[in-house]
Design a protein around this motif. Structure first.
Motif, PDB file in Angstrom:
ATOM      1  N   MET A  51      94.977   1.633 -24.182  1.00  0.00           N
ATOM      2  CA  MET A  51      95.824   1.718 -25.375  1.00  0.00           C
ATOM      3  C   MET A  51      95.935   0.355 -26.057  1.00  0.00           C
ATOM      4  SD  MET A  51      98.735   4.345 -23.951  1.00  0.00           S
ATOM      5  CE  MET A  51      99.880   3.973 -25.244  1.00  0.00           C
ATOM      6  N   TYR A  52      96.054  -0.705 -25.276  1.00  0.00           N
ATOM      7  CA  TYR A  52      96.130  -2.053 -25.828  1.00  0.00           C
ATOM      8  C   TYR A  52      94.843  -2.432 -26.549  1.00  0.00           C
ATOM      9  CZ  TYR A  52      96.456  -7.155 -25.904  1.00  0.00           C
ATOM     10  OH  TYR A  52      96.456  -8.449 -26.293  1.00  0.00           O
ATOM     11  N   SER A  53      93.705  -2.130 -25.940  1.00  0.00           N
ATOM     12  CA  SER A  53      92.440  -2.474 -26.592  1.00  0.00           C
ATOM     13  C   SER A  53      92.219  -1.636 -27.847  1.00  0.00           C
ATOM     14  CB  SER A  53      91.271  -2.310 -25.621  1.00  0.00           C
ATOM     15  OG  SER A  53      91.096  -0.958 -25.284  1.00  0.00           O
ATOM     16  N   MET A  54      92.637  -0.364 -27.827  1.00  0.00           N
ATOM     17  CA  MET A  54      92.537   0.457 -29.038  1.00  0.00           C
ATOM     18  C   MET A  54      93.444  -0.079 -30.132  1.00  0.00           C
ATOM     19  SD  MET A  54      92.269   4.289 -27.449  1.00  0.00           S
ATOM     20  CE  MET A  54      92.485   5.079 -29.020  1.00  0.00           C
ATOM     21  N   TYR A  55      94.634  -0.533 -29.767  1.00  0.00           N
ATOM     22  CA  TYR A  55      95.533  -1.130 -30.749  1.00  0.00           C
ATOM     23  C   TYR A  55      94.906  -2.371 -31.367  1.00  0.00           C
ATOM     24  CZ  TYR A  55      99.325  -3.852 -32.706  1.00  0.00           C
ATOM     25  OH  TYR A  55     100.092  -4.610 -33.539  1.00  0.00           O
ATOM     26  N   LYS A  56      94.366  -3.238 -30.518  1.00  0.00           N
ATOM     27  CA  LYS A  56      93.751  -4.462 -31.031  1.00  0.00           C
ATOM     28  C   LYS A  56      92.574  -4.158 -31.951  1.00  0.00           C
ATOM     29  CE  LYS A  56      92.453  -7.440 -28.104  1.00  0.00           C
ATOM     30  NZ  LYS A  56      92.095  -8.329 -27.007  1.00  0.00           N
ATOM     31  N   GLU A  57      91.810  -3.137 -31.622  1.00  0.00           N
ATOM     32  CA  GLU A  57      90.597  -2.851 -32.393  1.00  0.00           C
ATOM     33  C   GLU A  57      90.894  -2.098 -33.683  1.00  0.00           C
ATOM     34  OE1 GLU A  57      86.335  -0.630 -31.771  1.00  0.00           O
ATOM     35  OE2 GLU A  57      87.457  -1.361 -30.036  1.00  0.00           O
ATOM     36  N   ALA A  73      95.771  -3.303 -35.176  1.00  0.00           N
ATOM     37  CA  ALA A  73      96.276  -4.650 -35.369  1.00  0.00           C
ATOM     38  C   ALA A  73      95.782  -5.201 -36.707  1.00  0.00           C
ATOM     39  CB  ALA A  73      95.834  -5.563 -34.229  1.00  0.00           C
ATOM     40  N   PRO A  74      96.610  -5.977 -37.397  1.00  0.00           N
ATOM     41  CA  PRO A  74      96.151  -6.548 -38.668  1.00  0.00           C
ATOM     42  C   PRO A  74      94.990  -7.515 -38.431  1.00  0.00           C
ATOM     43  CG  PRO A  74      98.371  -7.306 -38.111  1.00  0.00           C
ATOM     44  CD  PRO A  74      97.976  -6.341 -37.086  1.00  0.00           C
ATOM     45  N   LYS A  75      93.980  -7.363 -39.258  1.00  0.00           N
ATOM     46  CA  LYS A  75      92.782  -8.213 -39.129  1.00  0.00           C
ATOM     47  C   LYS A  75      92.982  -9.477 -39.937  1.00  0.00           C
ATOM     48  CE  LYS A  75      90.129  -4.994 -37.183  1.00  0.00           C
ATOM     49  NZ  LYS A  75      90.762  -4.530 -36.007  1.00  0.00           N
ATOM     50  N   ASP A  76      92.439 -10.571 -39.438  1.00  0.00           N
ATOM     51  CA  ASP A  76      92.460 -11.838 -40.150  1.00  0.00           C
ATOM     52  C   ASP A  76      91.301 -11.849 -41.139  1.00  0.00           C
ATOM     53  OD1 ASP A  76      93.070 -14.361 -40.967  1.00  0.00           O
ATOM     54  OD2 ASP A  76      92.167 -15.349 -39.225  1.00  0.00           O
ATOM     55  N   PRO A  77      91.580 -11.861 -42.441  1.00  0.00           N
ATOM     56  CA  PRO A  77      90.475 -11.800 -43.410  1.00  0.00           C
ATOM     57  C   PRO A  77      89.640 -13.083 -43.434  1.00  0.00           C
ATOM     58  CG  PRO A  77      92.580 -12.005 -44.553  1.00  0.00           C
ATOM     59  CD  PRO A  77      92.873 -11.843 -43.090  1.00  0.00           C
TER      60      PRO A  77
END
Length: 93
Positions: A78-84, A87-91
């Motif tokens: 679940m954590y890795s799915m959240y990160k992928e 989670a907000p991406k750094d542009p």
């Protein structure tokens, strides 16, 4: 050939490999620690198990440890799915 490679830069000792894996997926050490804690608790309670058979006690201990590991794996996924995905991406990257 293998003799031409520089193997001095390759550090794969047990502790460095464990630390690298722990940084990649932080729930692996949590699952391992929980499993060890449940097994240690079960071994401590071995003398005071009453009239319960040894095999039943060991099965309960195994099920508890496996349940903790499955829970840690689920949280890790679940954590890795959240990160992928969420989670907000750094542009800037």
């Amino acid at each position: 050939m293998a003799a031409d490679k520089n193997w001095t830069d390759y550090d794969d000792s047990g502790s460095s490999k464990f630390m690298r894996k722990a940084r990649e997926s932080p729930f692996v050490p949590v699952g391992m620690a929980g499993c060890l804690a449940i097994v240690a608790y079960g071994l401590m309670k071995l003398k005071s198990r009453g009239n319960t058979k040894m095999s039943v006690h060991l099965i309960h201990m195994r099920v508890g440890a496996q349940g903790f590991i499955v829970g840690a794996m689920t949280l890790g996924v679940m954590y890795s799915m959240y990160k992928e995905y969420l989670a907000p991406k750094d542009p800037g990257k």
